[in-house]
Design a protein around this motif. Structure first.
Motif, mmCIF file in Angstrom:
data_model
loop_
_atom_site.group_PDB
_atom_site.id
_atom_site.type_symbol
_atom_site.label_atom_id
_atom_site.label_comp_id
_atom_site.label_asym_id
_atom_site.label_seq_id
_atom_site.Cartn_x
_atom_site.Cartn_y
_atom_site.Cartn_z
ATOM 1 N N ASP A 48 2.217 66.721 58.191
ATOM 2 C CA ASP A 48 3.544 67.037 57.682
ATOM 3 C C ASP A 48 3.528 68.066 56.545
ATOM 4 O O ASP A 48 4.534 68.685 56.272
ATOM 5 C CB ASP A 48 4.238 65.755 57.185
ATOM 6 C CG ASP A 48 4.548 64.831 58.328
ATOM 7 O OD1 ASP A 48 4.721 63.645 58.064
ATOM 8 O OD2 ASP A 48 4.607 65.273 59.487
ATOM 9 N N ASN A 73 6.803 53.870 62.377
ATOM 10 C CA ASN A 73 7.814 54.915 62.570
ATOM 11 C C ASN A 73 8.492 55.385 61.296
ATOM 12 O O ASN A 73 9.302 56.298 61.334
ATOM 13 C CB ASN A 73 8.892 54.412 63.551
ATOM 14 C CG ASN A 73 8.294 53.992 64.868
ATOM 15 O OD1 ASN A 73 7.528 54.738 65.461
ATOM 16 N ND2 ASN A 73 8.610 52.790 65.314
ATOM 17 N N ARG A 101 -1.496 56.948 58.078
ATOM 18 C CA ARG A 101 -0.148 57.253 57.591
ATOM 19 C C ARG A 101 -0.009 56.556 56.246
ATOM 20 O O ARG A 101 -0.180 55.345 56.150
ATOM 21 C CB ARG A 101 0.921 56.731 58.540
ATOM 22 C CG ARG A 101 0.848 57.348 59.918
ATOM 23 C CD ARG A 101 1.976 56.894 60.825
ATOM 24 N NE ARG A 101 3.115 57.739 60.478
ATOM 25 C CZ ARG A 101 4.342 57.282 60.270
ATOM 26 N NH1 ARG A 101 4.622 56.018 60.367
ATOM 27 N NH2 ARG A 101 5.305 58.114 59.955
ATOM 28 N N LEU A 115 2.599 55.574 53.589
ATOM 29 C CA LEU A 115 4.044 55.438 53.480
ATOM 30 C C LEU A 115 4.448 55.427 52.017
ATOM 31 O O LEU A 115 3.699 54.971 51.148
ATOM 32 C CB LEU A 115 4.501 54.167 54.179
ATOM 33 C CG LEU A 115 4.067 54.086 55.651
ATOM 34 C CD1 LEU A 115 4.416 52.741 56.230
ATOM 35 C CD2 LEU A 115 4.707 55.188 56.462
ATOM 36 N N TYR A 117 4.501 59.668 53.618
ATOM 37 C CA TYR A 117 4.170 60.516 52.480
ATOM 38 C C TYR A 117 3.054 61.478 52.897
ATOM 39 O O TYR A 117 3.009 62.627 52.500
ATOM 40 C CB TYR A 117 3.713 59.604 51.338
ATOM 41 C CG TYR A 117 3.419 60.301 50.043
ATOM 42 C CD1 TYR A 117 4.432 60.568 49.134
ATOM 43 C CD2 TYR A 117 2.132 60.680 49.711
ATOM 44 C CE1 TYR A 117 4.162 61.195 47.931
ATOM 45 C CE2 TYR A 117 1.845 61.312 48.519
ATOM 46 C CZ TYR A 117 2.876 61.568 47.635
ATOM 47 O OH TYR A 117 2.605 62.188 46.446
ATOM 48 N N GLU A 131 9.159 56.980 57.436
ATOM 49 C CA GLU A 131 8.844 58.280 56.852
ATOM 50 C C GLU A 131 7.504 58.207 56.115
ATOM 51 O O GLU A 131 7.276 57.332 55.298
ATOM 52 C CB GLU A 131 9.953 58.687 55.886
ATOM 53 C CG GLU A 131 9.801 60.096 55.382
ATOM 54 C CD GLU A 131 10.994 60.522 54.549
ATOM 55 O OE1 GLU A 131 10.775 61.262 53.589
ATOM 56 O OE2 GLU A 131 12.125 60.104 54.850
#
Length: 151
Positions: free
Chosen positions: A148, A90, A74, A76, A94, A92
């Motif tokens: 995403d 948890n 992940r 961020l 990128y 958001e």
């Protein structure tokens, strides 16, 4: 003589059992060139955070060499001030995606300092991966589409 052989056999069996019971490990080490080196040995269900800096004209290149399992990453959004510290598990993201096997990929990001959350699933993951900020120009590595932003 039989007792000695039996005792030797028991000692050897105990050594082999203890050697196979080492703890699962995951190490993420920053390198002098600004890259991250990740090493997993039978790791499952755990994660760590690390920072990486991307300069103007660079992208992030991910080079996995995994014998087994999956490494999840992940990326961020960059922290702009103390009010916007990202939550690694948890917050958001990128970019959010996974890497298996030995297929390299790149993730294009804007210049800045990013926090990465690197984790494994319930499956025991073994192998290595490097994450290297690399110049985009002339790079022949496909872009990875994350969960995403998949098309």
């Amino acid at each position: 003589m039989k007792k000695r052989l039996m005792l030797l056999g028991l000692v050897l069996a105990l050594v082999f059992v203890l050697a196979g019971c080492s703890k699962p490990t995951m190490n993420v080490e920053p390198q002098d060139d600004g890259s991250l080196s990740i090493t997993c040995d039978r790791m499952y269900g755990s994660g760590v955070s690390a920072d990486i800096t991307v300069a103007e004209g660079q992208t992030l290149v991910f080079t996995p060499a995994l014998e087994k399992g999956t490494i999840y990453v992940r990326i961020l959004a960059p922290m702009t001030d103390m009010e916007t510290i990202p939550d690694p598990e948890n917050g958001e993201a990128y970019f959010e995606g996974s890497f298996t096997g030995d297929t390299a990929g790149r993730v294009d990001v804007e210049p800045g300092e990013y926090q990465l959350y690197i984790s494994t699933d319930k499956e025991k993951t073994t192998g290595t991966m490097t994450i290297v900020p690399t110049a985009v120009e002339g790079l022949d590595i496909p872009q990875v589409l994350g969960e995403d932003n998949a098309s």
